[in-house]
Design a protein around this motif. Structure first.
Motif, PDB file in Angstrom:
ATOM      1  N   PRO A   1       5.142  11.534  -0.829  1.00 23.18           N
ATOM      2  CA  PRO A   1       5.973  10.691   0.023  1.00 23.18           C
ATOM      3  C   PRO A   1       7.226  11.402   0.469  1.00 23.18           C
TER       4      PRO A   1
ATOM      5  N   ILE B   1       0.829  -1.198   0.000  1.00 22.07           N
ATOM      6  CA  ILE B   1       0.000   0.000   0.000  1.00 22.07           C
ATOM      7  C   ILE B   1       0.861   1.243   0.000  1.00 22.07           C
ATOM      8  N   ARG B   2       1.949   1.170   0.699  1.00 23.09           N
ATOM      9  CA  ARG B   2       2.832   2.323   0.699  1.00 23.09           C
ATOM     10  C   ARG B   2       3.383   2.580  -0.691  1.00 23.09           C
ATOM     11  N   GLU B   3       3.797   1.511  -1.330  1.00 25.07           N
ATOM     12  CA  GLU B   3       4.316   1.663  -2.686  1.00 25.07           C
ATOM     13  C   GLU B   3       3.254   2.202  -3.628  1.00 25.07           C
ATOM     14  N   THR B   4       2.036   1.697  -3.465  1.00 23.88           N
ATOM     15  CA  THR B   4       0.963   2.160  -4.336  1.00 23.88           C
ATOM     16  C   THR B   4       0.745   3.650  -4.179  1.00 23.88           C
ATOM     17  N   LEU B   5       0.761   4.061  -2.947  1.00 18.58           N
ATOM     18  CA  LEU B   5       0.585   5.487  -2.659  1.00 18.58           C
ATOM     19  C   LEU B   5       1.604   6.324  -3.416  1.00 18.58           C
ATOM     20  N   ASP B   6       2.829   5.919  -3.263  1.00 19.11           N
ATOM     21  CA  ASP B   6       3.900   6.650  -3.907  1.00 19.11           C
ATOM     22  C   ASP B   6       3.750   6.630  -5.417  1.00 19.11           C
ATOM     23  N   TYR B   7       3.449   5.458  -5.906  1.00 17.69           N
ATOM     24  CA  TYR B   7       3.328   5.303  -7.343  1.00 17.69           C
ATOM     25  C   TYR B   7       2.219   6.168  -7.906  1.00 17.69           C
ATOM     26  N   ILE B   8       1.120   6.228  -7.191  1.00 18.88           N
ATOM     27  CA  ILE B   8       0.011   7.041  -7.665  1.00 18.88           C
ATOM     28  C   ILE B   8       0.420   8.502  -7.752  1.00 18.88           C
TER      29      ILE B   8
ATOM     30  N   GLN C   1       7.243   8.717   4.218  1.00 22.23           N
ATOM     31  CA  GLN C   1       6.057   8.285   3.494  1.00 22.23           C
ATOM     32  C   GLN C   1       5.113   7.598   4.440  1.00 22.23           C
TER      33      GLN C   1
ATOM     34  N   LEU D   1      -4.688   6.116 -14.662  1.00 17.54           N
ATOM     35  CA  LEU D   1      -3.515   6.955 -14.845  1.00 17.54           C
ATOM     36  C   LEU D   1      -2.562   6.348 -15.852  1.00 17.54           C
TER      37      LEU D   1
ATOM     38  N   LEU E   1      -4.681   6.700   1.465  1.00 16.41           N
ATOM     39  CA  LEU E   1      -4.963   6.369   0.077  1.00 16.41           C
ATOM     40  C   LEU E   1      -6.353   6.820  -0.303  1.00 16.41           C
TER      41      LEU E   1
ATOM     42  N   ARG F   1      -2.718   3.686   6.339  1.00 14.15           N
ATOM     43  CA  ARG F   1      -2.313   3.923   4.960  1.00 14.15           C
ATOM     44  C   ARG F   1      -3.513   3.909   4.042  1.00 14.15           C
TER      45      ARG F   1
ATOM     46  N   LEU G   1      -6.252  10.133  -1.475  1.00 11.70           N
ATOM     47  CA  LEU G   1      -5.516  10.341  -2.706  1.00 11.70           C
ATOM     48  C   LEU G   1      -6.365   9.964  -3.912  1.00 11.70           C
TER      49      LEU G   1
END
Lengths: 164, 313
Positions: free
Chosen positions: B98, A129-136, B110, B185, B159, B155, B162
């Motif tokens: 992040p 989920i953290r990666e997804t956040l960043d990726y988005i 992040q 996207l 999200l 998280r 976001l």
């Protein structure tokens, strides 16, 4: 303050670099698909490079781009540069077989993993989920920048079409 | 000025040279990053102070305009596309990044930035011990488990902010939204990379490429075939001449319209699940994009209207 702006600036700097490299080393009568692929490649790499290798998705994106376009010398050059920056921390993606997940949430996490580059390698759902956040965020930055550039382009440059 | 491109709707006279979205997000971002990052193991028992939502809610319509410029609408799987449209057309996206102020503590900040969704202003700098709540086990395993779950929940919350339309409480539907948004996207990037300096030819090849992928999600395979063939045909025609492509579509009873118009119409007139018109966004200029929207329930090529204001470039 405007950290999102900084993200976009970072992205656009990298992207200009990669586009230049692309432009110099490719013969110009590019077919449109090739051009699209080239642009997408350069922008993907720029996006990943802007994140400079501290996230799984950025490294995975670079290695994936490398695998896809292994034959093109252009891509190689760009990737070499990006790889150097990442200090050879690229991951090699191995695609796991898709197995059907049981519950709804699990199925969707599998799907998400397939979408986010490098997602399949992440075991921990937390990190995913953290990666997804960043990726988005970075995807959105990429889209915004490209859209802006294209908008400027359409205003000023039907000339460019004629010149080419 | 030669009016419309892919990206500027005919209404707006000047292109958004700077994404207006960022303007709105600055407050929010600033709020988030003014609070120092928490160590990732911090959880205190007090409920977080009510988030200061004024910044978040203060988004206004600039972003709607920019969102209406989005002309590729990806297919989604079973659930109705309205959510997608609604989310994307009516809600602005708060972004939080992040990267913290230094940009170096990436993953840490992040994680921690995501925990400060409400912009809490009193983070603890030191690492407090986690005390078990009353009635819960003090077993280290369960504590770790609890921590993990709470972290995930936080998280997911960030999200939620976001991703547009992320007000779902259910985890599964939240994940759905996230997935859709990421797909969306990515599709946009594809289209944008194509439409740069582009002519109709570039779009057409993209259409034929993507026709396969786009139709994965439609339910009936029979429609897949017809839709795919139509796509190919349209692509071919578009390469030669927009006019002939238009006529072809009209012969099939389809029409071309800008995506923004299409979404407006669809959300306005149709109830929850509709067969969507097969639209091609044509703002009458060299830059084109195509979208195919197919609903999970069924008939994908349904036309509802006559060709509106489409004139040749």
């Amino acid at each position: 303050m405007s950290t999102y702006n900084m993200v976009k600036q970072e992205f656009i700097k990298k992207w200009i670099t990669t586009l230049h490299m692309l432009d110099c080393s490719v013969e110009h009568p590019l077919n449109v698909t090739e051009r699209k692929n080239a642009i997408k490649l350069s922008s993907d790499i720029a996006m990943a490079a802007a994140r400079s290798g501290s996230t799984v998705w950025s490294r995975a994106l670079i290695s994936r781009s490398g695998n896809k376009t292994a034959n093109k010398p252009v891509a190689r050059r760009i990737l070499k540069k990006a790889r150097n920056r990442l200090k050879n921390r690229c991951l090699t993606l191995r695609r796991n077989g898709n197995f059907t997940a049981k519950s709804g949430v699990r199925k969707r996490t599998e799907l998400l993993k397939s979408l986010v580059p490098g997602g399949e390698l992440i075991k921990n759902k937390d990190y995913l989920i953290r990666e997804t956040l960043d990726y988005i965020v970075y995807l959105r930055a990429q889209v915004d920048v490209m859209r802006t550039v294209a908008a400027v382009d359409s205003v000023t440059g039907n000339l460019t079409n004629d010149n080419k | 000025m030669n009016s419309s491109s892919l990206l500027t709707p005919s209404s707006s006279s000047s292109p958004h040279l700077q994404s207006p979205a960022t303007f709105d997000h600055d407050d929010f971002l600033h709020h988030i990053f003014s609070s120092t990052p928490w160590p990732s193991s911090v959880l205190d028992e007090a409920p977080p102070p009510t988030p200061d939502c004024t910044a978040v809610l203060g988004f206004h319509h600039h972003d709607i305009d920019s969102r209406n410029q989005i002309t590729m609408i990806p297919l989604s799987h079973n659930h109705p596309n309205d959510a997608l449209f609604n989310g994307f057309s009516t809600r602005s996206l708060p972004f939080h990044l992040p990267q913290g102020s230094g940009g170096q503590t990436q993953s840490q900040s992040q994680a921690t930035a995501s925990t400060t969704t409400g912009g809490t202003t009193a983070p603890t700098q030191t690492k407090p011990k986690v005390r078990a709540r009353r009635g819960q086990a003090t077993d280290p395993h369960s504590i770790a488990e609890r921590l993990r779950r709470e972290r995930i929940a936080e998280r997911m919350k960030s999200l939620q902010e976001l991703v547009p339309n992320g007000n779902k409480t259910d985890k599964a539907s939240m994940l759905d939204e996230i997935i859709d948004y990421v797909k969306f996207l990515q599709l946009q990037v594809k289209v944008l990379s194509m439409s740069r300096l582009g002519g109709a030819a570039s779009v057409s090849s993209q259409i034929s490429e993507d026709a396969g992928g786009s139709h994965e999600n439609t339910s009936s395979s029979g429609e897949n075939q017809t839709a795919k063939m139509t796509e190919h045909q349209v692509a071919k025609l578009m390469e030669e001449d927009m006019g002939s492509a238009m006529q072809y579509l009209q012969g099939k009873g389809l029409c071309l319209m800008p995506i923004s118009l299409a979404t407006t119409i669809s959300t306005a007139t149709c109830p929850s699940r509709n067969p969507f018109v097969k639209d091609t966004g044509v703002p009458l200029s060299p830059n084109l994009s195509t979208t195919t929207i197919a609903n999970g329930s069924g008939s994908s090529l349904v036309t509802v209207k006559d060709a509106p204001t489409v004139s040749k470039p």
